[in-house]
Design a protein around this motif. Structure first.
Motif, PDB file in Angstrom:
ATOM      1  N   ILE A  13       0.478   0.483   8.702  1.00  0.00           N
ATOM      2  CA  ILE A  13      -0.554  -0.565   8.805  1.00  0.00           C
ATOM      3  C   ILE A  13      -0.409  -1.622   7.712  1.00  0.00           C
ATOM      4  N   GLY A  14       0.501  -1.395   6.768  1.00  0.00           N
ATOM      5  CA  GLY A  14       0.769  -2.454   5.796  1.00  0.00           C
ATOM      6  C   GLY A  14       0.599  -2.077   4.336  1.00  0.00           C
ATOM      7  N   ALA A  15       0.425  -0.795   4.021  1.00  0.00           N
ATOM      8  CA  ALA A  15       0.286  -0.391   2.624  1.00  0.00           C
ATOM      9  C   ALA A  15       1.472  -0.879   1.798  1.00  0.00           C
ATOM     10  N   THR A  16       1.173  -1.435   0.627  1.00  0.00           N
ATOM     11  CA  THR A  16       2.238  -1.757  -0.330  1.00  0.00           C
ATOM     12  C   THR A  16       2.277  -0.742  -1.466  1.00  0.00           C
ATOM     13  N   HIS A  17       1.186   0.028  -1.621  1.00  0.00           N
ATOM     14  CA  HIS A  17       1.112   1.083  -2.636  1.00  0.00           C
ATOM     15  C   HIS A  17       0.459   2.314  -2.005  1.00  0.00           C
TER      16      HIS A  17
END
Length: 222
Positions: free
Chosen positions: A206-210
């Protein structure tokens, strides 16, 4: 934890992140794995450092201050993230110790962090924590109050880079992660700190960067 166990667990998590990223047509390198080391001592953390992990997360300033200065001195490229709630009176200690703070959620903390950064010259990245499930027992700014808090934080000069959230327990986290991603787009923030041991793969799609992974790396806490 043995060196072999640390290497195996780390490789497995990276492999799962890579598979999830591939599903979403993303690059695995765009996802930062934060190894959440709360309640684990330096002896338990060292094997993961030796296996190559360089980004770690802690929940409490006091606990981190007891173990991380020595670990960071020995391995200077370690990046330390505060992923738990932060009291305003601990803001200066947090700014001194951490490279990123994920729990900015109220005006008093914005003011305390701005003062600490001005006095120290150190400017850790900041995430605004959103109470994405509107849960009274959790920290985080209410969704409707996010734009106002973000405006105040930017006006105070905080280096706000993204949003953080912890979805409610026991329900599908995907709609909550999607809502945070939508909020991020609306306010012009591209970094998302979402996903833990049980749901980080969903978060990556879904787009997590961390992603903040503790149990899957360190094993169950005593």
């Amino acid at each position: 934890m043995s060196a072999e166990t640390a290497s195996t667990r780390l490789a497995e998590i990276h492999s799962r992140i890579a598979r999830a990223a591939q599903i979403a047509d993303r690059r695995p390198d765009d996802v930062t794995l934060i190894a959440v080391s709360k309640t684990h001592d330096a002896e338990s953390i060292q094997p993961l450092i030796d296996a190559g992990q360089r980004v770690f997360g802690e929940n409490r300033v006091q606990e981190a201050a007891a173990k991380w200065p020595a670990l960071k001195a020995a391995t200077p490229d370690i990046r330390l993230h505060l992923v738990g709630q932060l009291q305003s009176n601990k803001a200066a200690d947090a700014v001194a110790l951490f490279d990123a703070i994920h729990s900015v959620d109220r005006l008093s903390l914005v003011a305390a962090l701005a003062k600490a950064m001005a006095e120290s010259g150190k400017r850790p990245d900041c995430f605004i924590q959103v109470n994405i499930g509107d849960e009274p027992q959790k920290g985080g700014v209410a969704v409707r109050e996010l734009p106002a808090l973000l405006a105040e934080a930017r006006a105070a000069g905080l280096p706000i880079v993204g949003l953080m959230a912890v979805p409610p327990v026991g329900v599908d986290p995907a709609p909550y992660f999607a809502l945070l991603a939508k909020l991020g787009r609306e306010v012009g923030l591209t970094e998302l700190s979402i996903g833990m041991s049980d749901d980080f793969e969903v978060a990556v799609t879904i787009g997590a960067t961390h992603v903040r992974v503790g149990t899957a790396l360190f094993g169950a806490r005593a």
